[in-house]
Motif scaffolding. Structure first.
Motif, PDB file in Angstrom:
ATOM      1  N   ARG A 215       0.849  -1.196   0.000  1.00 13.39           N
ATOM      2  CA  ARG A 215       0.000   0.000   0.000  1.00 13.39           C
ATOM      3  C   ARG A 215       0.881   1.240   0.000  1.00 13.39           C
ATOM      4  O   ARG A 215       2.070   1.150   0.313  1.00 13.39           O
ATOM      5  N   PRO A 216       0.301   2.413  -0.342  1.00 14.61           N
ATOM      6  CA  PRO A 216       1.118   3.616  -0.513  1.00 14.61           C
ATOM      7  C   PRO A 216       2.099   3.911   0.634  1.00 14.61           C
ATOM      8  O   PRO A 216       3.253   4.226   0.392  1.00 14.61           O
ATOM      9  N   GLY A 217       1.709   3.773   1.881  1.00 17.89           N
ATOM     10  CA  GLY A 217       2.611   4.093   3.001  1.00 17.89           C
ATOM     11  C   GLY A 217       3.837   3.197   3.078  1.00 17.89           C
ATOM     12  O   GLY A 217       4.804   3.512   3.778  1.00 17.89           O
ATOM     13  N   ASP A 218       3.837   2.090   2.361  1.00 14.39           N
ATOM     14  CA  ASP A 218       4.938   1.127   2.483  1.00 14.39           C
ATOM     15  C   ASP A 218       6.250   1.628   1.882  1.00 14.39           C
ATOM     16  O   ASP A 218       7.329   1.165   2.259  1.00 14.39           O
ATOM     17  N   ILE A 219       6.177   2.571   0.936  1.00 11.87           N
ATOM     18  CA  ILE A 219       7.415   3.100   0.358  1.00 11.87           C
ATOM     19  C   ILE A 219       8.189   3.872   1.430  1.00 11.87           C
ATOM     20  O   ILE A 219       9.404   3.708   1.577  1.00 11.87           O
TER      21      ILE A 219
END
Ligand code: CTP
Ligand code: MG
Length: 229
Positions: A215-219
């Motif tokens: 999901r986006p926050g994982d980067i």
């Protein structure tokens, strides 16, 4: 582990949960692309012969990656992760022996510690089946009813989260995935295909930093892990 080994890196996903225009395996992360980080520990293994990367057909991003190794080979992946892995294994048919080890590692797992990879390979070397990196479940697990409320708590004892790499012998892994495909059975990792074929894969405890970008926050999370090394 003694002798050569092979690898298949499934990289043909579209990343629906991430929702980015560029598939997550090609997003920028701490100065490189996600997939470059994922490939790096495999490329550092002396015993690695060839890494087959399964990308979507007509993938326009892979050619810009070129981590500059003659160990890398690209093939077209398939509709599901298991199809991509199987297509990668088939591409090794003429070179891999049935008893050779094959390591399967998600292109979307850029934080694999070298020590975890070394531990997995050394534990599996003495094993007849093979195994996978995994983490004991740490939080209490809740089962949801349809309306977003808890309907029960699942005991977490003996529960593990499966990570990658997963390492099995070429012949048995290929046969297990071919059999699942023929039977139309969905297997979400290599261990599940091996379990279905009657094997009990070895669980090798690995670090929880080895996240799959989902999901986006994982980067941002992966970036913090990599920059903290
Ligand atoms: N993968 C693949 N071929 C597919 C689907 C997935 O090679 N048809 C790869 C992904 O590129 C990723 C790994 O399998 O490296 C793990 O899959 P997942 O995290 O589910 O990635 P996506 O399928 O791309 O993401 P989503 O499920 O959110 O769409
Ligand atoms: Mg997926």
């Amino acid at each position: 582990m003694t002798g050569r080994c092979w690898a298949v890196v499934p990289a043909a996903g579209a990343g629906a949960r991430m929702g980015s225009a560029t598939p997550k395996q090609y997003l920028s992360l701490a100065g490189r692309r996600v997939i470059e980080w994922s490939l790096a520990p495999l490329l550092r293994l002396d015993e690695m012969a060839t890494i087959v990367v399964a990308t979507s057909a007509g993938d326009p991003w892979w050619r810009d990656i070129a981590p500059g190794s003659d160990k890398l080979r690209r093939v077209d992946g398939g509709a599901r992760r298991q199809d991509s892995v199987l297509l990668g294994l088939r591409a090794l048919e003429t070179v891999a022996d049935t008893d050779d080890w094959v390591l399967v590692h998600d292109a979307a797992r850029p934080c694999l510690p070298d020590e975890d990879l070394a531990e997995l390979l050394s534990r599996v070397a003495a094993d007849s089946v093979g195994g996978l990196l995994a983490c004991p479940v740490r939080d209490t697990l809740k089962h949801a009813s349809g309306d977003g409320r808890v309907d029960r708590t699942i005991p977490r004892d003996d529960l593990w989260q499966a990570l990658t790499p997963q390492v099995f012998r070429y012949g048995p892994l290929r046969a297990a995935l071919e059999s699942a495909a023929e039977a139309g059975v969905e297997v979400t990792d290599e261990a599940a295909a091996m379990e279905r074929a009657g094997y009990s894969p070895l669980l090798v405890p690995g670090s929880p930093v080895n996240i799959k970008i989902t999901r986006p926050g994982d980067i941002a999370l992966a970036s913090a892990f990599l920059e903290g090394r």
